[in-house]
Design an enzyme around this catalytic site. Structure first.
Site, PDB file in Angstrom:
ATOM      1  N   GLU A   1     -34.452  -8.701  31.711  1.00 14.44           N
ATOM      2  CA  GLU A   1     -33.487  -8.722  32.806  1.00 14.44           C
ATOM      3  C   GLU A   1     -32.746 -10.051  32.832  1.00 14.44           C
ATOM      4  O   GLU A   1     -33.359 -11.116  32.717  1.00 14.44           O
ATOM      5  CB  GLU A   1     -34.187  -8.506  34.151  1.00 14.44           C
ATOM      6  CG  GLU A   1     -34.648  -7.085  34.386  1.00 14.44           C
ATOM      7  CD  GLU A   1     -34.931  -6.826  35.852  1.00 14.44           C
ATOM      8  OE1 GLU A   1     -34.046  -7.139  36.678  1.00 14.44           O
ATOM      9  OE2 GLU A   1     -36.024  -6.334  36.168  1.00 14.44           O
TER      10      GLU A   1
ATOM     11  N   CYS B   1     -37.802  -2.027  35.275  1.00 13.39           N
ATOM     12  CA  CYS B   1     -36.424  -2.242  35.713  1.00 13.39           C
ATOM     13  C   CYS B   1     -35.830  -0.872  36.019  1.00 13.39           C
ATOM     14  O   CYS B   1     -35.652  -0.053  35.106  1.00 13.39           O
ATOM     15  CB  CYS B   1     -35.614  -2.957  34.628  1.00 13.39           C
ATOM     16  SG  CYS B   1     -33.874  -3.179  35.049  1.00 13.39           S
TER      17      CYS B   1
ATOM     18  N   HIS C   1     -25.776  -3.193  31.542  1.00  9.68           N
ATOM     19  CA  HIS C   1     -26.911  -2.981  30.640  1.00  9.68           C
ATOM     20  C   HIS C   1     -26.434  -2.695  29.228  1.00  9.68           C
ATOM     21  O   HIS C   1     -25.437  -1.989  29.035  1.00  9.68           O
ATOM     22  CB  HIS C   1     -27.757  -1.778  31.102  1.00  9.68           C
ATOM     23  CG  HIS C   1     -28.508  -2.020  32.368  1.00  9.68           C
ATOM     24  ND1 HIS C   1     -29.809  -2.480  32.399  1.00  9.68           N
ATOM     25  CD2 HIS C   1     -28.140  -1.872  33.659  1.00  9.68           C
ATOM     26  CE1 HIS C   1     -30.202  -2.610  33.654  1.00  9.68           C
ATOM     27  NE2 HIS C   1     -29.204  -2.246  34.443  1.00  9.68           N
TER      28      HIS C   1
ATOM     29  N   GLY D   1     -32.376  -0.363  34.657  1.00  7.34           N
ATOM     30  CA  GLY D   1     -32.528  -0.312  33.202  1.00  7.34           C
ATOM     31  C   GLY D   1     -33.017   1.039  32.732  1.00  7.34           C
ATOM     32  O   GLY D   1     -32.585   1.545  31.687  1.00  7.34           O
TER      33      GLY D   1
ATOM     34  N   CYS E   1     -30.272  -3.372  42.203  1.00  5.63           N
ATOM     35  CA  CYS E   1     -31.651  -3.473  41.722  1.00  5.63           C
ATOM     36  C   CYS E   1     -32.332  -2.159  42.071  1.00  5.63           C
ATOM     37  O   CYS E   1     -32.578  -1.877  43.246  1.00  5.63           O
ATOM     38  CB  CYS E   1     -32.368  -4.656  42.372  1.00  5.63           C
ATOM     39  SG  CYS E   1     -34.121  -4.754  41.938  1.00  5.63           S
TER      40      CYS E   1
END
Length: 273
Positions: free
Chosen positions: A209, A218, A160, A221, A73
């Site tokens: 997400e 994110c 992703h 991301g 994360c």
């Protein structure tokens, strides 16, 4: 036993951060969902625990709001990095995660840079269910006029897929996100990015997400979107990413490592029941 926590956020992507170096913390999926619940719990996108390790400042674990433990994360790592640097009095903190070792450095007042390591680009590393060119997938994941350009895939310790869209305001983020997240091509499900190239050094991004839904920012991301865009020649190797919650600066360095720089904020402190 009650346990103190900090509520933190990185560009509005919010976390409940639990200190677990003095006593073990092993929440069940049901307990994670209860903590993350915005109606009856504290409310967050991810739950984070800071645990002891002999080889770094801390070992950090992450759970999505749906109770699933995840490996990485970006915004959460930045927040934890800021906390650890405040604690150790240094301008650097080493963080072990299930996705590997990350290093956070102080980049200004409440600004933190994190070395996210190299992106994983092979289809087996995302992972995908079948061989694909991850620069431009050869399958249609969702039928919509704005999503006909082949998306790219990148793993930043978590999977992703990034769609490049002509107009982010018209992109079907809330409609396509949950369907693509659970598409059969992604055996571990996937974070779904929708990116509009504004300039060679600027990308507008929204991310659905996995396990959390549409979030204000994110970090992984943003890293994935920059890498996917640079691979296609749509941008250079560094850019400012405009997210719903604010901006991140992402650089895919010549040595292959991805650097993410952005803010970390503390919202309030409390005690878990």
């Amino acid at each position: 036993m009650s346990r103190p926590f900090l509520k933190m956020n990185g560009l509005g992507n919010d976390f409940v951060v639990v200190e677990a170096r003095s006593a073990p913390f092993a929440p069940t999926a049901e307990e994670v969902r209860a903590i993350a619940d915005r109606e009856g719990g504290i409310g967050c996108d991810q739950l984070i625990s800071i645990e002891p390790t002999p080889d770094a400042d801390a070992f950090v674990r992450f759970w999505n709001a749906d109770g699933e433990e995840i490996s990485a994360c970006g915004n959460g790592t930045r927040c934890v990095g800021w906390l650890l640097m405040q604690s150790n009095g240094k301008d650097e903190a080493a963080i072990e995660t299930k996705a590997g070792r990350l290093v956070a450095t102080r980049a200004g007042e409440r600004l933190v840079s994190v070395d996210m390591g190299p992106p994983r680009l092979d289809w087996t590393e995302i992972p995908l269910a079948q061989a694909q060119d991850t620069e431009a997938l050869g399958v249609v994941l969702y039928e919509h006029a704005s999503l006909m350009a082949p998306p790219g895939c990148v793993s930043m310790g978590n999977p992703h897929v990034v769609f490049f869209v002509p107009d982010i305001a018209a992109a079907p983020v809330a409609e396509a996100g949950p369907i693509v997240e659970r598409h059969a091509l992604f055996p571990e499900h996937v974070n779904v990015g929708f990116a509009q190239i504004m300039a060679p050094d600027r990308i507008r991004l929204r991310v659905w997400e996995r396990g959390a839904g549409l979030t204000r920012a994110c970090g992984t991301g943003a890293c994935a979107a920059l890498v996917a865009a640079a691979r296609r020649g749509l941008t250079g190797r560094s850019a400012t990413l405009e997210l719903d919650g604010g901006e991140l600066f992402i650089e895919w360095r010549e040595d292959g490592r991805v650097m993410m720089t952005g803010p970390a904020a503390v919202d309030f402190a409390g005690t878990l029941p």
